[in-house]
Design an enzyme around this catalytic site. Sequence first.
Site, PDB file in Angstrom:
ATOM      1  CB  SER A 182     -13.398  66.529  -1.135  1.00  0.00           C
ATOM      2  OG  SER A 182     -11.997  66.522  -1.244  1.00  0.00           O
ATOM      3  CG  HIS A 210     -17.823  66.063  -1.970  1.00  0.00           C
ATOM      4  ND1 HIS A 210     -18.115  65.925  -0.634  1.00  0.00           N
ATOM      5  CD2 HIS A 210     -16.607  65.507  -2.150  1.00  0.00           C
ATOM      6  CE1 HIS A 210     -17.095  65.344  -0.026  1.00  0.00           C
ATOM      7  NE2 HIS A 210     -16.166  65.080  -0.927  1.00  0.00           N
ATOM      8  CE  LYS A 241     -17.458  61.686   1.027  1.00  0.00           C
ATOM      9  NZ  LYS A 241     -16.307  61.577   0.161  1.00  0.00           N
TER      10      LYS A 241
HETATM   11  C1  LIG Z   1     -15.151  60.613   0.140  1.00  0.00           C
HETATM   12  C2  LIG Z   1     -14.529  60.677  -1.203  1.00  0.00           C
HETATM   13  C3  LIG Z   1     -14.134  59.525  -1.882  1.00  0.00           C
HETATM   14  C4  LIG Z   1     -14.151  58.166  -1.245  1.00  0.00           C
HETATM   15  O1  LIG Z   1     -15.415  57.670  -1.056  1.00  0.00           O
HETATM   16  P1  LIG Z   1     -15.675  56.653   0.142  1.00  0.00           P
HETATM   17  O2  LIG Z   1     -16.922  55.971  -0.237  1.00  0.00           O
HETATM   18  O3  LIG Z   1     -15.804  57.496   1.366  1.00  0.00           O
HETATM   19  O4  LIG Z   1     -14.488  55.748   0.214  1.00  0.00           O
HETATM   20  C5  LIG Z   1     -13.656  59.652  -3.163  1.00  0.00           C
HETATM   21  N1  LIG Z   1     -13.548  60.861  -3.750  1.00  0.00           N
HETATM   22  C6  LIG Z   1     -13.888  61.997  -3.111  1.00  0.00           C
HETATM   23  C7  LIG Z   1     -13.754  63.293  -3.808  1.00  0.00           C
HETATM   24  C8  LIG Z   1     -14.372  61.938  -1.824  1.00  0.00           C
HETATM   25  O5  LIG Z   1     -14.670  63.053  -1.175  1.00  0.00           O
END
Ligand SMILES: *Cc1c(COP(=O)(O)O)cnc(C)c1O
Length: 391
Positions: A182, A210, A241
């Site tokens: 991330s 991602h 995302k």
């Molecule tokens: C954003 C993210 C999460 C969490 O997901 P949410 O739906 O935003 O709670 C988990 N793992 C990674 C690598 C992330 O970037």
Amino acid sequence: MGKFEEQICDDLEAIREAGLWRELRQIESAQSTCIKLGGRKVINFSSNDYLGLAGHPALDQAAREAVEHFGVGSGASRLICGSLQPHHELESALAKWQGTESALVFSTGFAAAQGVLTSLLGRGDVVILDKKSHASTIDAAKLSGATMRVFRHNDLENLEKLLQWAADRGGRVLVATESVFSMDGDHAPLAGIVELKERYGAWLMLDEAHAVGLYGPRGQGLAAAGGLSESIEIRMGTLGKAVGAAGGFICGSRRLTELLVNKARSFIFSTAPSPAVSAAARAGVELTQGAEGQSLRSQLWQRVDELRRAAGALGWETPAEPSAILPLIVGGEAKAVATMERLREAGFFIPAIRYPTVPRNEARLRVTLTANHTAEDILQLLDALGQAVTR
Ligand SMILES: *Cc1c(COP(=O)(O)O)cnc(C)c1O
């Protein structure tokens, strides 16, 4: 009360002194490549809305229809009376997309990680994480009660040593990593990790937060791109995302999701997601797989390519493999914040990422691209970076 406030004040002062102060910035517009902040429009290079679906009319429409049929609130947890049709339809769509027997949706990706690791592991088991794992995985691993070991980032040799050590202890062994990291945008060596976990009889949880929507056939993710999906016991992703809505999911076998429904506390003891959000997520999942998703992906990869080339030419180090995340490492925390502020003055919104999200003195500007950025946006960004970043 006086004492309470005093102690909090000390805590805050320590954070401020370390250059690690964080505060919220109110955005006064919808999520897009151009957002309004303090009455001013800025170009947004910070969103994880990689395909630009967060403001897509199809998701909007799906949410409105769900509100009409199901209202806004879900009323209870899934196991009480909150398991609404949009949740089930979303789960079927996810399982179909990911080619798994089953899928289960959580309110967030954070809750999904917690639910799955605490359901599968306990005292006497071992969880082995990549050093750069997301906070959701680290916290979930701690909460599980399993013995936690950390392998050097993407280092297969180090992972193998830990797997050897774990195999001698008995108990379950689970490896957890991310397909695209991330804060660094680099990829995990998935084929090597799968080979190792099979050799040592461990399980793998892969966080594709991602990567879903971006890589592989129909945007299934990086595991699918490498033909590895079938060998990964637990695939996790977020709907917040590239999919453009909110929520988290686990894809895997029917038995896995049945176990989660029976054991995952972050699923059982939490109100079900709003039906509107799940309906929008389903629209996002469908859109991602179709012709429009394909064309958004190729737009995104073109922008990524343009930025990577230009950044490389300017002497920035870019990750070996392309992703929508480009970290520009600035170094010191204060310097990163000052650069972020200069860029904001110039009309660009790019967050400075600091400790504890990344190691100390590796503070960075985390540039993220979306399908809706234009070639002109990239040129303007490069120009602004040239002026704002002093190295
Ligand atoms: C954003 C993210 C999460 C969490 O997901 P949410 O739906 O935003 O709670 C988990 N793992 C990674 C690598 C992330 O970037």
